[in-house]
Structure formats: structure tokens, C-alpha cells
Design a protein around this motif. Structure first.
Motif, PDB file in Angstrom:
ATOM      1  N   ILE A 252       0.842  -1.199   0.000  1.00 34.23           N
ATOM      2  CA  ILE A 252       0.000   0.000   0.000  1.00 34.23           C
ATOM      3  C   ILE A 252       0.876   1.248   0.000  1.00 34.23           C
ATOM      4  O   ILE A 252       1.816   1.361   0.783  1.00 34.23           O
ATOM      5  N   LEU A 253       0.552   2.161  -0.889  1.00 34.18           N
ATOM      6  CA  LEU A 253       1.211   3.461  -0.955  1.00 34.18           C
ATOM      7  C   LEU A 253       0.319   4.489  -0.281  1.00 34.18           C
ATOM      8  O   LEU A 253      -0.872   4.582  -0.588  1.00 34.18           O
ATOM      9  N   VAL A 254       0.886   5.244   0.644  1.00 33.67           N
ATOM     10  CA  VAL A 254       0.193   6.346   1.302  1.00 33.67           C
ATOM     11  C   VAL A 254       0.893   7.624   0.861  1.00 33.67           C
ATOM     12  O   VAL A 254       2.111   7.753   1.036  1.00 33.67           O
ATOM     13  N   ALA A 255       0.155   8.556   0.284  1.00 32.67           N
ATOM     14  CA  ALA A 255       0.739   9.814  -0.177  1.00 32.67           C
ATOM     15  C   ALA A 255      -0.073  10.982   0.372  1.00 32.67           C
ATOM     16  O   ALA A 255      -1.248  11.135   0.055  1.00 32.67           O
TER      17      ALA A 255
ATOM     18  N   VAL B  43       5.540   5.483   2.083  1.00 29.61           N
ATOM     19  CA  VAL B  43       4.969   6.802   2.296  1.00 29.61           C
ATOM     20  C   VAL B  43       5.637   7.818   1.383  1.00 29.61           C
ATOM     21  O   VAL B  43       6.866   7.857   1.277  1.00 29.61           O
ATOM     22  N   ALA B  44       4.818   8.643   0.739  1.00 27.16           N
ATOM     23  CA  ALA B  44       5.293   9.757  -0.082  1.00 27.16           C
ATOM     24  C   ALA B  44       4.681  11.038   0.477  1.00 27.16           C
ATOM     25  O   ALA B  44       3.539  11.038   0.924  1.00 27.16           O
ATOM     26  N   LEU B  45       5.451  12.127   0.402  1.00 25.79           N
ATOM     27  CA  LEU B  45       4.968  13.402   0.932  1.00 25.79           C
ATOM     28  C   LEU B  45       4.612  14.410  -0.144  1.00 25.79           C
ATOM     29  O   LEU B  45       4.248  15.538   0.165  1.00 25.79           O
ATOM     30  N   ASP B  46       4.728  14.013  -1.405  1.00 22.76           N
ATOM     31  CA  ASP B  46       4.276  14.860  -2.511  1.00 22.76           C
ATOM     32  C   ASP B  46       3.962  13.961  -3.704  1.00 22.76           C
ATOM     33  O   ASP B  46       4.264  12.768  -3.697  1.00 22.76           O
TER      34      ASP B  46
ATOM     35  N   GLN C 296       7.072   8.112  -8.173  1.00 20.72           N
ATOM     36  CA  GLN C 296       8.330   7.363  -8.151  1.00 20.72           C
ATOM     37  C   GLN C 296       8.201   6.093  -7.321  1.00 20.72           C
ATOM     38  O   GLN C 296       8.623   5.011  -7.755  1.00 20.72           O
ATOM     39  N   LEU C 297       7.619   6.215  -6.141  1.00 19.98           N
ATOM     40  CA  LEU C 297       7.440   5.039  -5.289  1.00 19.98           C
ATOM     41  C   LEU C 297       6.494   4.028  -5.924  1.00 19.98           C
ATOM     42  O   LEU C 297       6.725   2.817  -5.846  1.00 19.98           O
ATOM     43  N   ALA C 298       5.421   4.506  -6.527  1.00 18.29           N
ATOM     44  CA  ALA C 298       4.469   3.596  -7.183  1.00 18.29           C
ATOM     45  C   ALA C 298       5.169   2.797  -8.287  1.00 18.29           C
ATOM     46  O   ALA C 298       4.937   1.595  -8.425  1.00 18.29           O
ATOM     47  N   GLU C 299       6.018   3.456  -9.046  1.00 16.50           N
ATOM     48  CA  GLU C 299       6.723   2.781 -10.143  1.00 16.50           C
ATOM     49  C   GLU C 299       7.674   1.709  -9.613  1.00 16.50           C
ATOM     50  O   GLU C 299       7.821   0.647 -10.220  1.00 16.50           O
ATOM     51  N   GLN C 300       8.287   1.950  -8.475  1.00 19.01           N
ATOM     52  CA  GLN C 300       9.223   0.980  -7.883  1.00 19.01           C
ATOM     53  C   GLN C 300       8.504  -0.116  -7.101  1.00 19.01           C
ATOM     54  O   GLN C 300       8.898  -1.278  -7.137  1.00 19.01           O
TER      55      GLN C 300
END
Length: 129
Positions: A4-7, A30-33, A39-43
Motif C-alpha cells: 500500500i502506498l500512502v501519499a 509513504v510519499a509526501l508529494d 516514483q514510489l508507485a513505479e518501484q
């Protein structure tokens, strides 16, 4: 567990949500922007992404559209949830929300998020051949 990605640009909200999801057994990034979220989603290739609509660098609805266009997110195998503090009128005026599967008001209800994830688990993880 699911990936799960949290942004969210509010670090407290992002970390609290992340901690709640980790305590329920999920692997979380976790992403802050918005740029960092892409970038995180792609990785990471998350099964689900909880995206703040009003993030800097790239708005959450833009991130959602970009993710939907990725081959690894094809066949609707990712759950995209908009997190927003905006009212319905603001959302309609500012954003195209069509890339999202669901929308939740901030502050998020952790039990409702977990229920939404569980309700979609079958589509997020394809059955074994």
C-alpha cells in the motif's frame, strides 16, 4: 499482506495512516508529494494507493491518472482511494476524480479504509493459475 502506498503532504497524517496499515499486516511506503508518490508507485507496484488530492508537485488526481496508465496497474488491479479535506463543490471545481475507485474525507477512518481494502482484495491479487 498487501503493498500500500500512502501519499499525503501532511507528514503526521501520512505516518499515522502508515502505522495503522502496518499494524494490520500490510507493507507500506509513504510519499509526501505527488512526484515522490509516482516514483514510489513505479518501484513498489502497490496493490492500493491512498492519495491526498491536494498534494504539492503533482496533485493526487494527476498521480491517480498516471498510475492507471501504467502497464503494471492494468486490468484494474490497483485500488486508488482519494483522501481529501475539500468539500464536494471544491472537488468538482478543481479535479477530475474519475481515476479513483473511492473517496474518503480527512481525517481518514482507519477501519473504513481497511474494510475497503478487504472488500477489494479479490481483484487486487489475481487468483493463482
Amino acid at each position: 499482506s498487501l503493498r500500500i502506498l500512502v501519499a499525503d503532504d501532511n507528514a503526521d497524517v501520512a505516518e499515522t495512516l502508515s502505522l495503522s496499515l502496518r499494524m494490520r499486516g500490510h507493507e507500506v511506503r509513504v510519499a509526501l508529494d505527488g512526484e515522490q508518490a509516482l516514483q514510489l508507485a513505479e518501484q513498489f507496484h502497490p496493490h492500493a494507493a491512498l492519495l491526498d488530492v491536494g498534494m504539492p508537485k503533482r496533485a493526487g488526481h494527476e498521480v491517480a491518472r498516471e498510475i492507471r496508465a501504467r502497464p503494471w496497474a492494468s486490468e484494474n488491479r490497483i485500488l486508488l482511494v482519494a483522501l481529501t479535506g475539500w468539500n464536494a463543490r471544491e472537488l468538482k471545481a478543481r479535479c477530475d476524480m474519475s481515476a479513483f475507485d473511492s473517496q474518503m474525507d480527512k481525517p481518514p477512518d482507519f477501519d473504513a479504509i481497511e474494510q475497503l481494502i478487504e472488500n477489494n482484495r479479490g481483484r487486487l491479487i489475481p487468483p493463482a493459475p
